[in-house]
Design an enzyme around this catalytic site. Structure first.
Site, PDB file in Angstrom:
ATOM      1  N   CYS A 137      -8.962   2.253   6.723  1.00  0.00           N
ATOM      2  CA  CYS A 137      -8.388   1.793   5.453  1.00  0.00           C
ATOM      3  C   CYS A 137      -9.418   1.175   4.509  1.00  0.00           C
ATOM      4  O   CYS A 137      -9.070   0.815   3.385  1.00  0.00           O
ATOM      5  CB  CYS A 137      -7.262   0.811   5.729  1.00  0.00           C
ATOM      6  SG  CYS A 137      -6.025   1.530   6.821  1.00  0.00           S
ATOM      7  N   HIS A 263      -6.089  -6.988  -0.296  1.00  0.00           N
ATOM      8  CA  HIS A 263      -5.751  -5.862   0.591  1.00  0.00           C
ATOM      9  C   HIS A 263      -4.237  -5.822   0.743  1.00  0.00           C
ATOM     10  O   HIS A 263      -3.645  -4.757   0.667  1.00  0.00           O
ATOM     11  CB  HIS A 263      -6.470  -6.039   1.926  1.00  0.00           C
ATOM     12  CG  HIS A 263      -6.321  -4.885   2.846  1.00  0.00           C
ATOM     13  ND1 HIS A 263      -6.721  -3.606   2.503  1.00  0.00           N
ATOM     14  CD2 HIS A 263      -5.805  -4.794   4.102  1.00  0.00           C
ATOM     15  CE1 HIS A 263      -6.461  -2.782   3.509  1.00  0.00           C
ATOM     16  NE2 HIS A 263      -5.905  -3.474   4.484  1.00  0.00           N
ATOM     17  N   GLU A 274      -5.307 -12.852   5.410  1.00  0.00           N
ATOM     18  CA  GLU A 274      -6.038 -12.670   4.154  1.00  0.00           C
ATOM     19  C   GLU A 274      -5.824 -13.863   3.223  1.00  0.00           C
ATOM     20  O   GLU A 274      -6.760 -14.315   2.553  1.00  0.00           O
ATOM     21  CB  GLU A 274      -5.601 -11.373   3.459  1.00  0.00           C
ATOM     22  CG  GLU A 274      -6.408 -11.110   2.194  1.00  0.00           C
ATOM     23  CD  GLU A 274      -6.071  -9.788   1.512  1.00  0.00           C
ATOM     24  OE1 GLU A 274      -5.069  -9.161   1.880  1.00  0.00           O
ATOM     25  OE2 GLU A 274      -6.831  -9.414   0.600  1.00  0.00           O
ATOM     26  N   LYS A 292      -0.451  -2.754  -3.499  1.00  0.00           N
ATOM     27  CA  LYS A 292       0.210  -1.853  -2.535  1.00  0.00           C
ATOM     28  C   LYS A 292       1.727  -1.903  -2.715  1.00  0.00           C
ATOM     29  O   LYS A 292       2.435  -1.007  -2.252  1.00  0.00           O
ATOM     30  CB  LYS A 292      -0.187  -2.221  -1.110  1.00  0.00           C
ATOM     31  CG  LYS A 292      -1.643  -1.849  -0.792  1.00  0.00           C
ATOM     32  CD  LYS A 292      -2.009  -2.057   0.650  1.00  0.00           C
ATOM     33  CE  LYS A 292      -3.416  -1.549   0.950  1.00  0.00           C
ATOM     34  NZ  LYS A 292      -4.491  -2.362   0.335  1.00  0.00           N
ATOM     35  N   HIS A 297       0.276   1.883   1.032  1.00  0.00           N
ATOM     36  CA  HIS A 297      -1.081   1.763   1.560  1.00  0.00           C
ATOM     37  C   HIS A 297      -1.678   3.167   1.646  1.00  0.00           C
ATOM     38  O   HIS A 297      -1.310   3.953   2.514  1.00  0.00           O
ATOM     39  CB  HIS A 297      -1.036   1.101   2.944  1.00  0.00           C
ATOM     40  CG  HIS A 297      -2.387   0.718   3.462  1.00  0.00           C
ATOM     41  ND1 HIS A 297      -3.558   1.240   2.964  1.00  0.00           N
ATOM     42  CD2 HIS A 297      -2.742  -0.152   4.438  1.00  0.00           C
ATOM     43  CE1 HIS A 297      -4.578   0.723   3.622  1.00  0.00           C
ATOM     44  NE2 HIS A 297      -4.110  -0.129   4.516  1.00  0.00           N
ATOM     45  N   PHE A 355      -8.731  -0.988  10.441  1.00  0.00           N
ATOM     46  CA  PHE A 355      -8.839  -0.854  11.893  1.00  0.00           C
ATOM     47  C   PHE A 355     -10.324  -0.936  12.269  1.00  0.00           C
ATOM     48  O   PHE A 355     -11.204  -0.485  11.521  1.00  0.00           O
ATOM     49  CB  PHE A 355      -8.318   0.518  12.341  1.00  0.00           C
ATOM     50  CG  PHE A 355      -6.835   0.582  12.595  1.00  0.00           C
ATOM     51  CD1 PHE A 355      -5.955  -0.305  11.999  1.00  0.00           C
ATOM     52  CD2 PHE A 355      -6.312   1.553  13.437  1.00  0.00           C
ATOM     53  CE1 PHE A 355      -4.591  -0.229  12.235  1.00  0.00           C
ATOM     54  CE2 PHE A 355      -4.951   1.648  13.683  1.00  0.00           C
ATOM     55  CZ  PHE A 355      -4.089   0.754  13.084  1.00  0.00           C
TER      56      PHE A 355
END
Lengths: 369, 278
Positions: A137, A263, A274, A292, A297, A355
């Site tokens: 991502c 994010h 975050e 998002k 996403h 990830f």
């Protein structure tokens, strides 16, 4: 352009998942029909590359202009993808299981990650370095770092960065299996958030070493969480390191930042980690938005898409609103606008985490008046 | 900028390291890659490409003497976690339609980079690339770029595992991984196998990769049949040139009209090694 119009209008583009799955999920879907590739690229006409091609058309004139000014050898590309052409292989695999034969249309090259770079290189005619970054991502945010290396080393005068991903059963089912996806619209930073929406699309930015800038890539910060393959460090240490590194790289301090594109996936764990990181680095008074809630996403296309949103904020001196936020998670102490704001914006941070604990923060600066 | 080679490592099924790969010498002991320093819990459910990437990275770093916690890393692979991708599709066909979370978390292209950072506590940075048959070239280019930006060392790993059925109906190759630890300065300490050269050299230096037009010098390398079509096949030539201390221009692959090569040079004291150029 529809995406930017939605952003301006405070309108999300999330729709029920169009793939055949035995559960409900909202997704960021590019409405059909997505045009096929021209006949000369028919063997590559799979959805991921079609989306990449479609998105590229908007920036193609600027790339052609860069090739004209600098020469084909001096223009390159660093592009991000997380899914590559897995959706193409999914179709082929299911047919192979039924018939014991791969369909004649199957093209392993269309599955591969780097096909988008080869396709656009062939079509646009640049001849500089062209490769793909795939760090899940954060892929199409990490490409800014690769591109800057190409510019700094003198390899290129202009580098196309961007990212593309398409919806695929693998990702839609995978995030569902991790209990990370939501059946309804994602609600980043809300107390009622229950997961993310997988999205698809493409976004591009043309970086030049010198020239007629509309904004500047001021700094980049990268880090590894070194914590877990699929869960963020709950204390946000990797995110803190990335944001601090971006500020230091840009020669900025926390008080210089006027807006953060978070994010902000809408998962319980990401958003709280975050938020801790943003509070630690920037305090509680910087406006923070997760776009998002508009796009879902977009995985390997997310970083570049949010970079574009950050650049729009700088150019238009305007930040969008968070959608579906109320009630805000009481653990999250951020300034989360619920109305669009016209205000002076000098510098923006855009966060992308992934990830494998792959973190990157991009710092963009506007052109001084 | 050019880079000094501090150490290298390689692995293929049955071939535990650089010399065995170059001589195509197969041994039963090397059936699986060694994973020194990687917790078994972390490696559970990982693929061959991740395990062999982790293995060559750890071994090259151990030889180099560079701290694995502080080195930036580049992981290159053309097809990445393709076996896990197919395994997930099979689960969709035969299972309850769900994708295993344990498999999914290890399905991303940067799984190798992720397990490397977790196992070694590396918080610095890593990136994961793909460039088809030019994956070795672009991984080296990225590594040189990171050194250009001021890093003292960089780890470069390239790997692709054998394609699973049915994709192996299209093309076949064996699993293969290679790693290099590069530095801005000549190495200070000799590695266990002498590759690092020690204070007096000889030192192997790699110029930054270049787009190449014209003939390339190809080391006399016996290419195992399973690597003929491998996306990282050019890593074999580079391993050989470094191992044998053979200066010259080494091909880093070609795709369409684009070919890359890298200049290998030897500096400092030269040492006679059996079967090698000095």
């Amino acid at each position: 352009m529809e995406v930017l119009e939605n952003l301006r209008a405070g309108r999300h583009g999330l729709r029920p998942c169009p793939l055949s799955v035995p559960f409900e999920m909202m997704c960021g879907v590019v409405p059909d029909p997505v045009p096929s590739l021209p006949d000369r690229h028919a063997r590559l006409s799979v959805r991921q590359l079609e989306l990449g091609w479609l998105g590229y058309q908007e920036i193609a004139p600027a790339v052609a202009d860069a090739i004209e000014r600098f020469g084909a050898q001096r223009v390159g590309a660093a592009l991000g993808t997380s899914t590559g052409g897995i959706a193409h292989t999914e179709e082929a695999y299911f047919e192979w299981r039924r018939t014991s034969t791969l369909p004649p249309r199957y093209n392993l090259h269309a599955h591969s990650f780097h096909a988008i770079g080869r396709l656009l290189r062939a079509e646009a005619g640049w001849r500089g370095p062209t490769y793909v970054v795939s760090t899940a991502c954060s892929s199409s945010a990490k490409v800014f770092s690769s591109a800057r290396r190409l510019l700094r080393s003198g390899r290129c005068d202009a580098v196309l960065v961007g990212g593309v991903d398409s919806l695929a059963l693998t990702t839609v089912r995978g995030f569902h299996g991790l209990s990370a996806s939501s059946a309804s619209r994602c609600r980043p930073f809300s107390a009622e958030r229950d997961g993310m929406n997988v999205g698809e699309g493409a976004a591009y930015v043309l970086l030049e070493r010198d020239g007629r800038a509309r904004a500047y890539l001021a700094g980049i910060g990268e880090s590894n969480d070194a914590f877990h393959m699929s869960a963020p460090d709950p204390e946000g240490r990797g995110a803190i390191a990335a944001m601090r590194a971006a500020l230091a790289d840009a020669g900025l301090t926390a008080s210089d930042i006027d807006y953060v594109n978070a994010h902000g996936t809408g998962t319980v764990r990401n958003d709280v980690a975050e938020a801790k990181a943003i509070t630690e680095v920037l305090g509680k008074s910087v406006p923070v938005v997760s776009t998002k809630s508009y796009t879902g996403h977009m995985l390997g296309a997310g970083g570049a898409t949010e970079a574009v949103f950050s650049l729009v904020a700088l150019e238009q001196q305007w930040i969008p609103q968070n959608l579906a936020l109320d009630p805000v998670d009481p653990e999250i102490e951020l300034d989360l606008p619920t109305q669009p704001q016209q205000r002076p914006i000098r510098h923006v941070l855009s966060n992308s985490f992934a990830f494998g604990g792959s973190n990157v923060t991009l710092a963009f600066s506007g052109v001084p008046a | 900028m050019s880079a000094y080679v501090l150490a290298q490592a390689a692995w293929m099924p049955g071939r535990a390291d650089v010399d065995a790969v170059l001589e195509d010498r197969v041994s039963a002991e090397a059936k699986r890659p060694e994973l020194p320093g990687y917790p078994s819990r972390l490696m559970r459910g990982t693929s061959v490409v991740t395990r062999m990437s982790a293995s060559v990275a750890a071994r090259a770093l151990a030889r180099s003497g560079v701290d694995p916690r502080t080195i930036p890393a580049v992981f290159g692979s053309a097809y990445g976690e393709v076996c896990i991708a197919i395994e997930q599709l099979e689960m969709m066909v035969t299972g309850d339609g769900q994708v295993s979370p344990a498999l999914f978390k290890n399905s991303v292209h940067n799984t190798g980079a992720g397990v490397f950072s977790i196992a070694h506590g590396n918080h610095i940075m890593s990136t994961s690339l793909a460039a088809g048959p030019l994956t070795v070239a672009y991984s080296m280019l990225e590594g040189h770029g990171i050194l250009d930006e001021g890093a003292s060392h960089v780890l470069v790993v390239v790997a692709d595992e054998a394609l699973p059925v049915p994709l192996s109906e299209v093309v076949q190759w064996e699993s293969f991984a290679a790693a290099w630890v590069l530095g801005r300065e000549p190495p200070r300490d000799a590695g266990p196998d002498g590759e690092a050269g020690g204070e007096a050299g000889p030192w192997i230096r790699l110029a930054a990769p270049q787009v190449h037009e014209g003939p390339q010098q190809v080391p006399d390398v016996r290419v195992p049949p399973g690597l003929a079509a491998h996306p990282c096949r050019s890593a074999l030539d580079l391993l050989a040139a470094i191992h044998r201390r053979t200066p010259g221009l080494v091909s880093l692959g070609r795709e369409d009209d684009e070919a890359w090569s890298i200049e290998v040079s030897v500096e400092g004291r030269t040492v006679e090694r059996e079967g090698t150029a000095s």
